[in-house]
Design an enzyme around this catalytic site. Structure first.
Site, PDB file in Angstrom:
ATOM      1  N   LYS A 242       0.833  -1.211   0.000  1.00 25.25           N
ATOM      2  CA  LYS A 242       0.000   0.000   0.000  1.00 25.25           C
ATOM      3  C   LYS A 242       0.861   1.251   0.000  1.00 25.25           C
ATOM      4  O   LYS A 242       0.640   2.175  -0.807  1.00 25.25           O
ATOM      5  CB  LYS A 242      -0.913   0.002   1.231  1.00 25.25           C
ATOM      6  CG  LYS A 242      -1.789   1.249   1.333  1.00 25.25           C
ATOM      7  CD  LYS A 242      -2.246   1.501   2.753  1.00 25.25           C
ATOM      8  CE  LYS A 242      -1.134   2.077   3.608  1.00 25.25           C
ATOM      9  NZ  LYS A 242      -1.591   2.510   4.939  1.00 25.25           N
ATOM     10  N   CYS A 312     -19.090   6.290   5.448  1.00 26.27           N
ATOM     11  CA  CYS A 312     -19.067   4.828   5.583  1.00 26.27           C
ATOM     12  C   CYS A 312     -18.091   4.441   6.690  1.00 26.27           C
ATOM     13  O   CYS A 312     -17.016   3.872   6.444  1.00 26.27           O
ATOM     14  CB  CYS A 312     -18.676   4.180   4.256  1.00 26.27           C
ATOM     15  SG  CYS A 312     -19.050   2.420   4.149  1.00 26.27           S
ATOM     16  N   CYS A 319     -25.618   5.209   6.912  1.00 28.75           N
ATOM     17  CA  CYS A 319     -26.305   4.773   5.699  1.00 28.75           C
ATOM     18  C   CYS A 319     -27.503   5.665   5.367  1.00 28.75           C
ATOM     19  O   CYS A 319     -27.879   5.792   4.199  1.00 28.75           O
ATOM     20  CB  CYS A 319     -26.777   3.321   5.858  1.00 28.75           C
ATOM     21  SG  CYS A 319     -25.445   2.123   6.085  1.00 28.75           S
ATOM     22  N   CYS A 322     -26.299   8.404   3.123  1.00 28.90           N
ATOM     23  CA  CYS A 322     -25.484   7.989   1.979  1.00 28.90           C
ATOM     24  C   CYS A 322     -26.358   7.930   0.732  1.00 28.90           C
ATOM     25  O   CYS A 322     -27.478   7.378   0.753  1.00 28.90           O
ATOM     26  CB  CYS A 322     -24.852   6.627   2.251  1.00 28.90           C
ATOM     27  SG  CYS A 322     -23.825   6.025   0.893  1.00 28.90           S
ATOM     28  N   CYS A 328     -26.512  -0.098  -2.421  1.00 31.02           N
ATOM     29  CA  CYS A 328     -25.461  -0.790  -1.665  1.00 31.02           C
ATOM     30  C   CYS A 328     -26.029  -2.057  -1.041  1.00 31.02           C
ATOM     31  O   CYS A 328     -27.022  -1.999  -0.302  1.00 31.02           O
ATOM     32  CB  CYS A 328     -24.884   0.129  -0.589  1.00 31.02           C
ATOM     33  SG  CYS A 328     -23.622  -0.667   0.447  1.00 31.02           S
TER      34      CYS A 328
END
Length: 394
Positions: A242, A312, A319, A322, A328
């Site tokens: 990463k 998130c 949620c 969102c 989702c």
């Protein structure tokens, strides 16, 4: 020319199977053989030459020469010849050997509604007011420093950011830059001073050791600069895939892969952006790179990191606010489970070890760091129980 020699030579049969005037019987035989040539069981070329040659006079020297010429047998099976016209070139068709493994058709897979979901995430991230936007690795280096120093500071900020919030990483980088965040200064700074400069980043003792080892390696092998390849970066102590991909993107302005941290890993699984659920960030990176267009690899990291910091969330995701809540597959399903009652079989043990996500190859160092964590001080003198005395009632 009326010589018998030239008159007799006109009766020679050509390669195409036609015959000149003078041999009517041979012509009729040639036409019959030509008609039979269409059949798969036609007469072979050697038999035709034999039967025709039997009808020719043998007195001519030219015919004697032709009789001496023999047709070489073919190694491959003879294919039926066309009845007339030029002889066609035969092509030998070869097939690859079958190793017993049948070719598998790989179809391009992609999530069904990912483009709309990505558009909604861009809309929610349009304010650019998440911690990563103001205190991420792109904001932690000195813009007025030489190019190789900038790249080194980007790498240091990425190393410190592991298991650490952006606010803590940014504050530690400010102290390091005031002290002198260069390869030479890191090597000349003692461990105790370096630890005080980066404290309280996560696992600061281990990161002090990594910073010293990485700086020594950079000075010895790369002239004080950082490697410009992923393979060279992951060789550095404390640098995982990463960090390597993010360093290539930020420091070298080259997109080598997707930088997947805990936010990208979590959100990709929640949105269903992976063919199957993954267990670690490296598997998530490989799964995303299989279908996500390469021009989005650089953007997807900061988009999902900021989205994970604001909406998130790891626990209790928002949620209800969102824009992807209707598409989702994990919407409204990530509420924290009820806390088990104490002393129940599901209740965690007070001495149970805490699992910590680390970069590959850092498990042993993190384990040592966990052991060294400060525990509540214990008195060197044992506790004495007070003797119970009965008070005489007056």
């Amino acid at each position: 020319m009326t010589s018998p020699y030239f008159m007799q030579s006109r009766s020679i049969i050509t390669r195409s199977g036609s015959q000149s005037a003078g041999l009517s019987s041979a012509a009729s035989l040639g036409s019959k053989l030509a008609n039979r040539g269409r059949d798969p069981g036609a007469v072979k070329e050697e038999d035709v030459e034999e039967r025709v040659s039997e009808q020719r006079p043998t007195s001519s020297p030219t015919r004697a020469v032709l009789q001496q010429v023999t047709v070489q047998p073919k190694t491959d099976k003879a294919l039926p010849q066309p009845p007339h016209g030029r002889r066609r070139t035969q092509l030998k068709v070869e097939y690859d050997k079958d190793d017993g493994v049948s070719p598998i058709k790989t179809e391009h897979w992609e999530p069904p509604d990912w483009k709309n979901q990505l558009g909604f995430i861009r809309e929610m991230r349009s304010g650019r007011d998440a911690p990563v936007d103001n205190m991420g690795a792109e904001k932690c280096y000195d813009t007025e420093a030489p190019a190789h120093v900038k790249r080194f500071q980007v790498l240091v900020s990425l190393m410190l950011s592991s298991q650490t919030k952006d606010e803590v990483t940014s504050a530690a980088m400010q102290r390091l830059r005031a002290h002198g965040c260069t390869v030479e200064n890191i090597l000349t700074t003692d461990d105790e001073t370096l630890g005080k400069l980066i404290y309280p980043v996560g696992f600061w003792r281990t990161k002090v050791k990594y910073l010293k080892l990485t700086s020594a390696m950079l000075q010895k092998e790369f002239g004080g600069d950082i490697p410009n390849t992923v393979e060279g970066l992951v060789r550095l102590p404390g640098v995982g895939p990463k960090m390597a991909h993010l360093a290539m993107d930020i420091a070298w302005d080259q997109v080598s892969g997707i930088g997947v941290d805990t936010h990208v890993h979590r959100i990709s699984n929640r949105l269903g952006w992976l063919r199957k659920l993954t267990k670690n960030p490296e598997d998530t990176r490989k799964a995303l790179e299989e279908w996500l267009p390469r021009e989005l690899w650089s953007e997807i990291n900061w988009l999902l990191v900021g989205f994970g910091q604001q909406v998130c969330l790891p626990v209790n995701p928002l949620c209800s606010v969102c824009l992807n809540q209707h598409s989702c597959p994990s919407a409204h399903k990530n509420a924290p489970p009820k806390r088990p009652k104490g002393q129940s079989p599901r209740s965690p043990s007070p001495t149970a070890p805490i699992k910590i996500k680390t970069e590959p190859g850092q498990e042993a160092d993190v384990q040592d760091e966990t052991i060294k964590k400060e525990s509540p001080p214990v008195s060197p003198f044992p506790k004495r129980r007070r003797a119970k005395t009965k008070m005489d009632s007056s």
